[in-house]
Design an enzyme around this catalytic site. Structure first.
Site, short mmCIF file in Angstrom:
data_model
loop_
_atom_site.label_atom_id
_atom_site.label_comp_id
_atom_site.label_asym_id
_atom_site.label_seq_id
_atom_site.Cartn_x
_atom_site.Cartn_y
_atom_site.Cartn_z
N LYS A 64 0.81 -1.22 0.00
CA LYS A 64 0.00 0.00 0.00
C LYS A 64 0.84 1.27 0.00
CE LYS A 64 -4.29 -1.69 0.41
NZ LYS A 64 -5.41 -1.36 -0.50
N THR A 89 -8.25 9.60 4.57
CA THR A 89 -8.66 8.35 3.94
C THR A 89 -9.40 7.51 4.96
OG1 THR A 89 -7.95 6.55 2.49
CG2 THR A 89 -6.64 6.91 4.48
N SER A 92 -8.98 -0.16 6.81
CA SER A 92 -8.97 -1.13 7.91
C SER A 92 -7.57 -1.29 8.49
CB SER A 92 -9.48 -2.50 7.41
OG SER A 92 -8.65 -2.98 6.37
N ASN A 94 -3.90 -1.28 6.50
CA ASN A 94 -2.70 -1.19 5.67
C ASN A 94 -2.61 0.13 4.90
OD1 ASN A 94 -1.77 -3.69 6.50
ND2 ASN A 94 -2.64 -4.79 4.78
N GLY A 194 -10.21 -4.00 -3.27
CA GLY A 194 -10.72 -2.91 -4.11
C GLY A 194 -10.20 -2.95 -5.52
N MET A 197 -4.14 -2.64 -6.50
CA MET A 197 -2.89 -3.32 -6.81
C MET A 197 -3.03 -4.18 -8.06
SD MET A 197 -0.62 -6.08 -4.60
CE MET A 197 -1.98 -7.24 -4.45
N ALA A 222 -15.87 -13.09 0.23
CA ALA A 222 -15.79 -11.73 -0.32
C ALA A 222 -15.54 -11.85 -1.82
CB ALA A 222 -14.67 -10.95 0.35
#
Length: 296
Positions: A64, A89, A92, A94, A194, A197, A222
């Protein structure tokens, strides 16, 4: 980077290889070139050669930081002087730690909205870099609403964890490094939350080596990316997923979805049990087996 590249038309996405290459030049004085390791144990278990790009050795302990420092440093260049610059921002953990450190290095203030169930070590990490932590209910909607409130209160600039082109370009530097370290790769497998990366890696890898396969990996709890790819339309998770992979509890977003839909080859979905078993196996092997001498 002096890799020979093959042009792929990425302009429809708003980001292309040159943006990732520029990000690499922009952030290389702050980031580390993380090692690639391989182990005989794993090679003997499968019918191919496996390489591990060890982003846990990146600053703040995750990839990140690449996107965060690219985004924050570019913002600072535009907004100089920086006396009144504040970045905001929600995370959770990172991404929050990454933005906090990036803000510290760029001498600006940072406010990080974190869910109430965020790991204590990550909350402490954010605070340790000097950022202000604001807790909220553990849902994407609550995170977004609280971040919007903080932005209004601080006149801050929002740094999204995955739906920012500057963040995506920064994360894509992983792909540049990996293909320079292991030039004959056939495929890349990377986790997807999301999609920042993974999108950056797709842009870099598919531009440099169009024949390479890129696969997403995500928890079955997920599985929004897998469902979206199957339906050929974006299908976010309806509620916050219950998964041990806490960094993947967010959904693919509107910026990353077109990139993944076009460039991703497939999605590998795994159970919670598989995640835990492989996590402890990998931890054990890394602790008890030396990497091969040709690890880079």
């Amino acid at each position: 980077m002096d890799l020979t590249t093959t042009s792929v038309n990425m302009k429809d996405f708003g980001i292309e290889l040159k943006d990732v290459q520029q990000a690499h030049e922009h952030v290389k004085r702050h980031t580390k070139i993380t090692p690639v390791m391989d182990f005989d144990y794993f090679d003997n278990k499968v019918s191919c050669k496996l390489y591990f790009k060890c982003e846990l050795f990146q600053k703040t302990g995750s990839f990140k930081f690449r996107g965060a420092i690219n985004s924050v440093s570019k913002l600072v260049e535009k907004e100089a002087p920086t006396d009144n610059v504040t970045v905001v921002t929600h995370s959770s953990g990172n991404h929050g730690q990454a933005v906090a450190l990036a803000a510290k290095l760029c001498h600006v203030k940072a406010h990080i909205v974190m869910p109430s169930n965020a790991p204590t070590c990550k909350v402490n990490g954010v605070k340790g870099y000097g950022a202000t932590v604001i807790h909220c209910f553990p849902s994407e909607r609550a995170r977004e609403e609280e971040a919007s409130k903080v932005i209004k209160e601080t006149n801050g600039c929002f740094i999204h964890s995955s739906q920012s082109l500057d963040v995506i370009a920064g994360q894509g530097t992983i792909g540049l490094e990996l293909l320079e370290q292991v030039a004959d790769l056939d495929a890349i497998v990377a986790p997807v939350g999301g999609g920042g990366m993974l999108s950056g890696i797709c842009i870099a890898a598919k531009s440099i080596k169009p024949s390479i396969k890129v696969y997403a990996a995500e928890p079955i709890n997920a599985d929004d990316c897998a469902r979206s790819m199957k339906a050929h339309k974006l299908l976010p998770n309806e509620k916050t997923p219950d998964t041990v992979a806490d960094g993947l509890r967010v959904s693919v977003g509107p910026v990353t979805w077109p990139i993944l839909h076009k460039l991703l080859d497939d999605v590998i979905v795994v159970s919670e049990e598989e995640i835990l078993v492989r996590f402890f196996l990998l931890s054990f092997i890394v602790a008890t087996h030396r990497p091969n001498k040709n690890s880079v």
